[in-house]
Write a protein that holds these residues in place. Structure first.
Motif, PDB file in Angstrom:
ATOM      1  N   ALA A   1       9.940  -0.788   0.607  1.00 30.38           N
ATOM      2  CA  ALA A   1       9.682   0.668   0.116  1.00 30.38           C
ATOM      3  C   ALA A   1      10.834   1.128  -0.525  1.00 30.38           C
ATOM      4  N   ARG A   2      12.142   0.587  -0.110  1.00 33.21           N
ATOM      5  CA  ARG A   2      13.423   1.318  -0.886  1.00 33.21           C
ATOM      6  C   ARG A   2      13.628   0.471  -2.199  1.00 33.21           C
ATOM      7  N   ILE A   3      13.048  -0.748  -2.139  1.00 34.14           N
ATOM      8  CA  ILE A   3      13.015  -1.565  -3.588  1.00 34.14           C
ATOM      9  C   ILE A   3      12.329  -0.814  -4.690  1.00 34.14           C
ATOM     10  N   VAL A   4      10.957  -0.422  -4.208  1.00 29.63           N
ATOM     11  CA  VAL A   4       9.915   0.288  -4.874  1.00 29.63           C
ATOM     12  C   VAL A   4      10.444   1.734  -5.317  1.00 29.63           C
ATOM     13  N   LEU A   5      10.847   2.392  -4.547  1.00 26.79           N
ATOM     14  CA  LEU A   5      11.499   3.555  -4.622  1.00 26.79           C
ATOM     15  C   LEU A   5      12.645   3.458  -5.801  1.00 26.79           C
TER      16      LEU A   5
ATOM     17  N   PHE B   1       4.220   4.142   3.157  1.00 26.61           N
ATOM     18  CA  PHE B   1       4.433   2.594   2.694  1.00 26.61           C
ATOM     19  C   PHE B   1       3.553   1.844   3.832  1.00 26.61           C
ATOM     20  N   PHE B   2       2.919   0.696   3.536  1.00 22.98           N
ATOM     21  CA  PHE B   2       2.736  -0.186   4.417  1.00 22.98           C
ATOM     22  C   PHE B   2       2.229  -1.459   3.571  1.00 22.98           C
TER      23      PHE B   2
ATOM     24  N   HIS C   1       0.937  -1.334  -0.093  1.00 25.68           N
ATOM     25  CA  HIS C   1       0.003  -0.085  -0.138  1.00 25.68           C
ATOM     26  C   HIS C   1       0.967   1.309   0.007  1.00 25.68           C
ATOM     27  N   LEU C   2       0.572   2.043  -0.812  1.00 23.48           N
ATOM     28  CA  LEU C   2       1.239   3.443  -0.725  1.00 23.48           C
ATOM     29  C   LEU C   2       0.141   4.642  -0.627  1.00 23.48           C
TER      30      LEU C   2
ATOM     31  N   SER D   1       6.461   8.263   5.126  1.00 22.69           N
ATOM     32  CA  SER D   1       6.941   7.168   5.983  1.00 22.69           C
ATOM     33  C   SER D   1       7.396   5.846   5.391  1.00 22.69           C
ATOM     34  N   ILE D   2       8.450   5.191   5.626  1.00 24.94           N
ATOM     35  CA  ILE D   2       8.672   4.034   5.128  1.00 24.94           C
ATOM     36  C   ILE D   2       8.908   2.976   6.212  1.00 24.94           C
TER      37      ILE D   2
END
Length: 327
Positions: free
Chosen positions: A161-165, A198-199, A128-129, A149-150
């Motif tokens: 979250a870091r991978i998606v970014l 992110f969640f 979820h973003l 917030s990550i």
């Protein structure tokens, strides 16, 4: 008293002591804690349902077993607790379990968690973003310069979250990163102190549902050629969709997911894990999962042995072979 009578008396006393010790041992409960996640996420309520189902008593559960769901910082924290012996089992994302067991990714240079074993794959965990409606965030690329917030260090969410970014060409330094669990992150979003968070968890999750109802949110799509490449590079991800109105006034949103898994240590006795797995897939547990949480219906025996990034615990494997889901 002659020697033979004395010997028989001593044997009787020793026998009685041994019998009492065995009875006492049989009455000593076995504890099987389940590390979950934050109380506002999906792991915690699902863990409570499973813990209640497998705890012994009456006609249900594993005789002599006391199981509890324990709130934690999530995947990495749970694996660390299992490795350190402060937890008998825990929930984790399939990506984090794979990295831990293989000593790669997040666990590069930290050594392998060789004895990590799978009890069951549970359900898809959706990324979820969540954004404020007025934040002007339509895609992951729009997060640049925003307050995002990550999640906390030690959670699986922060890794993903870091991978998606990164898939969208962003580094953590390109955003104003915060490290909050979903409950506090939602509060900050509502108060205007945060633009997005992110969640990773099964939908619907309570904290996001409450936020959507009280303040309104937008879910940011995670889609496009960036995601196609990401899935090719990281095979534990798969495409996913959050259906329309899962959260109030939020349209169908394409995203990605990993799998939620229940893991333990190979040090846990085979017979105990066999009995736990057997009760996990009983009719009574099925009814409790179906009634207890929206994600419960997605926890199925047919999916229990999918996403096998780590070995099954021998006790669990024995049950799945008997049940015919493993050949």
């Amino acid at each position: 008293m002659n020697i033979s009578k004395r010997f028989m008396s001593i044997c009787a006393v020793v026998g009685a002591l041994a019998l009492n010790a065995n009875l006492a041992g049989a009455q000593t409960p076995a504890f099987f804690r389940i590390g979950t996640g934050g109380t506002a996420g999906t792991y915690y309520p699902i863990g409570g349902l499973i813990a209640n189902a497998i705890s012994g008593g009456g006609q249900k559960g594993v005789a002599g077993l006391v199981s509890t769901a324990v709130a934690s910082n999530g995947s990495v924290a749970n694996i660390n607790a299992i490795q350190g012996g402060s937890m008998e089992s825990g929930f984790t994302q399939s990506d984090v379990a794979y990295w831990a067991h293989s000593g790669t990714g997040l666990y590069e240079g930290k050594g392998k968690v060789d004895d990590l074993r799978l009890i069951a794959t549970l359900y898809p965990e959706t990324i979820h973003l969540v954004a404020r409606k007025d934040a002007g965030i339509k895609s992951v690329a729009d997060l640049k310069g925003k307050r995002v917030s990550i999640d906390e260090p030690g959670s699986g969410t922060i890794v993903d979250a870091r991978i998606v970014l990164g898939a969208y060409g962003l580094k953590e330094t390109d955003i104003k990163a915060e490290h909050l669990k979903p409950g506090p992150a939602g509060d900050r979003l509502r108060d205007g102190g945060l633009d997005a968070y992110f969640f990773v968890g099964g939908y619907p999750t309570g904290a996001i549902s409450e936020l959507a109802t009280s303040s309104g949110i937008s879910l940011v799509p995670i889609t496009g050629p960036e995601v196609d490449k990401l899935i090719k590079d990281y095979t534990f991800f798969s495409k996913d969709t959050v259906p329309a109105n899962t959260y109030k006034d939020v349209a169908e949103t394409p995203t990605i997911s990993v799998a939620a898994q229940w893991v333990t240590s190979s040090k846990q006795p085979d017979e105990l894990v066999y009995n736990i797995t057997k009760v996990m897939w009983s009719d009574a547990t099925r009814a409790a999962l179906d009634a207890g949480h929206a994600k419960g219906k997605m926890i199925t025996l047919q999916n229990a042995t999918t996403s096998l990034g780590i070995p099954l615990h021998p006790g669990a494997e024995r049950f799945y072979r008997e049940a015919g889901v493993l050949k």
